[in-house]
Design a protein around this motif. Structure first.
Motif, short mmCIF file in Angstrom:
data_model
loop_
_atom_site.label_atom_id
_atom_site.label_comp_id
_atom_site.label_asym_id
_atom_site.label_seq_id
_atom_site.Cartn_x
_atom_site.Cartn_y
_atom_site.Cartn_z
N GLY A 33 116.36 19.71 106.84
CA GLY A 33 117.67 19.10 107.09
C GLY A 33 118.06 19.15 108.55
O GLY A 33 118.99 18.47 108.97
N GLN A 34 117.34 19.95 109.33
CA GLN A 34 117.71 20.06 110.76
C GLN A 34 117.24 18.82 111.52
O GLN A 34 116.07 18.47 111.47
N PRO A 35 118.14 18.15 112.23
CA PRO A 35 117.75 16.98 112.99
C PRO A 35 117.17 17.34 114.36
O PRO A 35 117.41 18.44 114.86
N PHE A 36 116.42 16.42 114.94
CA PHE A 36 115.85 16.65 116.27
C PHE A 36 115.60 15.32 116.97
O PHE A 36 115.69 14.25 116.34
N THR A 37 115.31 15.40 118.26
CA THR A 37 114.87 14.20 118.98
C THR A 37 113.60 14.57 119.75
O THR A 37 113.31 15.75 119.96
N ILE A 38 112.85 13.55 120.12
CA ILE A 38 111.68 13.76 120.98
C ILE A 38 111.92 12.94 122.24
O ILE A 38 112.37 11.80 122.17
N ARG A 39 111.68 13.56 123.38
CA ARG A 39 111.93 12.88 124.66
C ARG A 39 110.69 12.83 125.52
O ARG A 39 109.89 13.76 125.50
N GLU A 40 110.58 11.73 126.25
CA GLU A 40 109.55 11.58 127.28
C GLU A 40 110.29 11.43 128.58
O GLU A 40 111.13 10.53 128.69
N ASN A 41 110.02 12.24 129.57
CA ASN A 41 110.69 12.16 130.88
C ASN A 41 112.20 12.00 130.73
O ASN A 41 112.79 11.13 131.35
N ASN A 42 112.80 12.81 129.88
CA ASN A 42 114.25 12.81 129.66
C ASN A 42 114.81 11.59 128.94
O ASN A 42 116.01 11.40 128.87
N TYR A 43 113.94 10.72 128.43
CA TYR A 43 114.41 9.59 127.62
C TYR A 43 114.09 9.85 126.15
O TYR A 43 112.98 10.22 125.82
N ASN A 44 115.10 9.62 125.29
CA ASN A 44 114.86 9.73 123.85
C ASN A 44 113.87 8.66 123.43
O ASN A 44 114.10 7.48 123.67
N VAL A 45 112.79 9.05 122.78
CA VAL A 45 111.88 8.04 122.25
C VAL A 45 111.81 8.08 120.73
O VAL A 45 111.33 7.15 120.09
N ALA A 46 112.26 9.18 120.14
CA ALA A 46 112.22 9.28 118.68
C ALA A 46 113.31 10.21 118.20
O ALA A 46 113.77 11.09 118.93
N THR A 47 113.72 9.98 116.96
CA THR A 47 114.68 10.87 116.32
C THR A 47 114.15 11.20 114.94
O THR A 47 113.40 10.41 114.36
N GLY A 48 114.48 12.37 114.45
CA GLY A 48 113.92 12.73 113.16
C GLY A 48 114.69 13.84 112.48
O GLY A 48 115.69 14.34 113.00
N ILE A 49 114.18 14.20 111.31
CA ILE A 49 114.81 15.26 110.53
C ILE A 49 113.70 16.06 109.85
O ILE A 49 112.74 15.49 109.34
N ILE A 50 113.81 17.38 109.92
CA ILE A 50 112.81 18.26 109.28
C ILE A 50 112.98 18.15 107.77
O ILE A 50 114.11 18.28 107.26
N THR A 51 111.88 17.91 107.07
CA THR A 51 111.99 17.79 105.61
C THR A 51 111.32 18.95 104.87
O THR A 51 111.64 19.20 103.71
N GLU A 52 110.40 19.66 105.53
CA GLU A 52 109.68 20.71 104.82
C GLU A 52 109.00 21.65 105.80
O GLU A 52 108.54 21.22 106.85
N ARG A 53 108.94 22.92 105.44
CA ARG A 53 108.21 23.89 106.24
C ARG A 53 106.78 23.90 105.73
O ARG A 53 106.55 24.01 104.54
N LEU A 54 105.79 23.81 106.63
CA LEU A 54 104.39 23.78 106.19
C LEU A 54 103.73 25.16 106.33
O LEU A 54 102.99 25.59 105.48
N SER A 55 103.96 25.84 107.46
CA SER A 55 103.42 27.22 107.60
C SER A 55 104.11 27.91 108.76
O SER A 55 104.77 27.28 109.55
#
Ligand code: GDP
Ligand code: MG
Length: 394
Positions: free
Chosen positions: A372-394
């Motif tokens: 449920g925790q949201p996050f973003t991924i950035r390249e050189n300080n620009y947002n390129v993706a947004t997402g949400i954690i759905t499951e813990r794998l390990s």
């Protein structure tokens, strides 16, 4: 004499989801129409909802309408999006976290690809309670409507919802919007609202789960020790409780020797409280941004997670080219950022801008993160993706 204070109504966030043209926006307008008639809301027209303004959330552009209304029981904030892509982005970015949703399905079509896609996402992002509105009942015969209901209950169960218990209402948003008082008109909307009031629980502070505090800041009190501050997300804590400081590859046990709320010592604090906690034998440099303090032995750290990821388009400030498995960048979530590797699940090897997918994330360091925790991924300080954690794998 002073008027007695109006009791404040409980609040819930809901929204419409479902396939394009099945009647989500018509239904949203119809709800406000019927509630206005009943003296509980202000009518919002179809056009006002469908011309939803652009909103910039987590760097992405979402067209989203926020409509509010009340029933006798509760106050609602309701979201409706004009396009399929907007629904996807709204859910994946966690922009308006819904406590429940109305799945709109046209009796003339039954479930369609976007119905399934929205249900899958709703499940993944943690929307637990759905109510189904079988719309356009004015255009279908009884057998058809019943068949659609059976199929919808099966589909809900397939996705891990309670298909048997889920309320399913038959009606016509268009008839209701036009003021019709026959059973498929306004009465079907009142039935739908009663089902939502009943079936979607009011979100409560979670006092029964183990204690969990995302740490906002830490400082030293000379002569006393290290204090961490933040707002308790779950559970309760009392002075003397054993806890664990988790994140950035560390798990450090410590005892809370003082609990403060508004700078006063209190015996116990609970979810929702903003606290300062004095930790035994912890040195300030051991506390890092993005750590959490949890009840001892209630959680662990991990560096592999499953997530839903939306890749921004060039027009949204994102990439013009796809990403492929093994893509490495910085992930930003809550108050921390780290290097992350993104891998596509088997079968897919690239993700195009404007598309979304299940992905596997590998973080450089082990962190305590919950689904449920949201996050973003950035390249050189620009947002390129947004997402949400759905499951813990390990
Ligand atoms: P959305 O894409 O899911 O938001 O669907 P809309 O609310 O824009 O509705 C799509 C079309 O279906 C519009 O032309 C509506 O007037 C029509 N529509 C919506 N609800 C009903 C209904 O109950 N009966 C009929 N006959 N048409 C409807
Ligand atoms: Mg619409």
């Amino acid at each position: 004499a002073a008027q007695p204070a109006q009791p404040v109504k409980a609040h819930a966030n809901i929204g419409t989801i479902g396939h394009v043209d099945h009647g989500k926006t018509t239904l949203t307008a119809a709800i406000t129409k019927v509630l206005q008639k009943d003296g509980l809301a202000k009518f919002v027209s179809y056009d006002a909802i469908d011309r939803a303004p652009e909103e910039k959330a987590r760097g992405i552009t979402i067209n989203i309408a926020h409509v509010e209304y009340s029933t006798e029981k509760r106050h609602y904030a309701h979201t409706d999006c004009p396009g399929h892509a907007d629904f996807i982005k709204n859910m994946i970015s966690g922009t308006s976290q819904m406590d429940g949703a109305i799945v709109v399905v046209a009796a003339t079509d039954g479930q369609m690809p976007q119905t399934r896609e929205h249900l899958l996402l709703a499940k993944q992002v943690g929307v637990k309670h759905l109510v189904v509105f079988i719309n356009k009942a004015d255009l279908a015969d009884k057998e058809m409507i019943e068949l659609v209901e059976i199929e919808m209950r099966e589909l809900l169960s397939d996705f891990g919802f309670d298909g048997l218990a889920t309320p399913v209402i038959h009606g016509s948003a268009l008839l209701a919007l036009n003021g019709d008082e026959s059973s498929f008109g306004a009465p079907s909307i009142r039935k739908l609202l009663a089902a939502i009031d009943e079936y979607v629980p009011t979100p409560q502070r979670d006092l029964s789960s183990p204690f969990w505090l995302p740490i906002d800041s830490a400082f030293t009190v000379p002569g006393r020790g290290t204090v961490v501050t933040g707002t308790i997300k779950k559970g309760t804590l009392k002075k003397g409780d054993e806890t664990e400081l988790l994140g950035h590859g560390s798990a450090i046990k410590t005892v809370v020797t003082d609990v403060q709320v508004f700078r006063k010592s209190v015996p116990v604090a609970q979810a929702g409280d903003n606290v300062g906690l004095l930790l035994r034998s912890i040195k300030l440099p051991q506390v890092q941004r993005g750590m959490v303090l949890v009840a001892a032995n209630s959680a662990t750290i991990g560096n592999r997670y499953r997530a839903q990821l939306y890749l921004l388009t060039r027009g949204e400030g994102g990439r013009s080219r796809p990403i492929i498995s093994g893509y490495i960048q910085q992930i930003f979530s809550a108050t921390w950022n780290l290097a992350v590797r993104v891998d596509m699940p088997s079968g897919k090897d690239m993700l195009m801008p404007g598309d979304h997918s299940d992905v596997n994330l590998t973080l450089l360091k082990r962190m305590a993160i919950e689904p449920g925790q949201p996050f973003t991924i950035r390249e050189n300080n620009y947002n390129v993706a947004t997402g949400i954690i759905t499951e813990r794998l390990s």
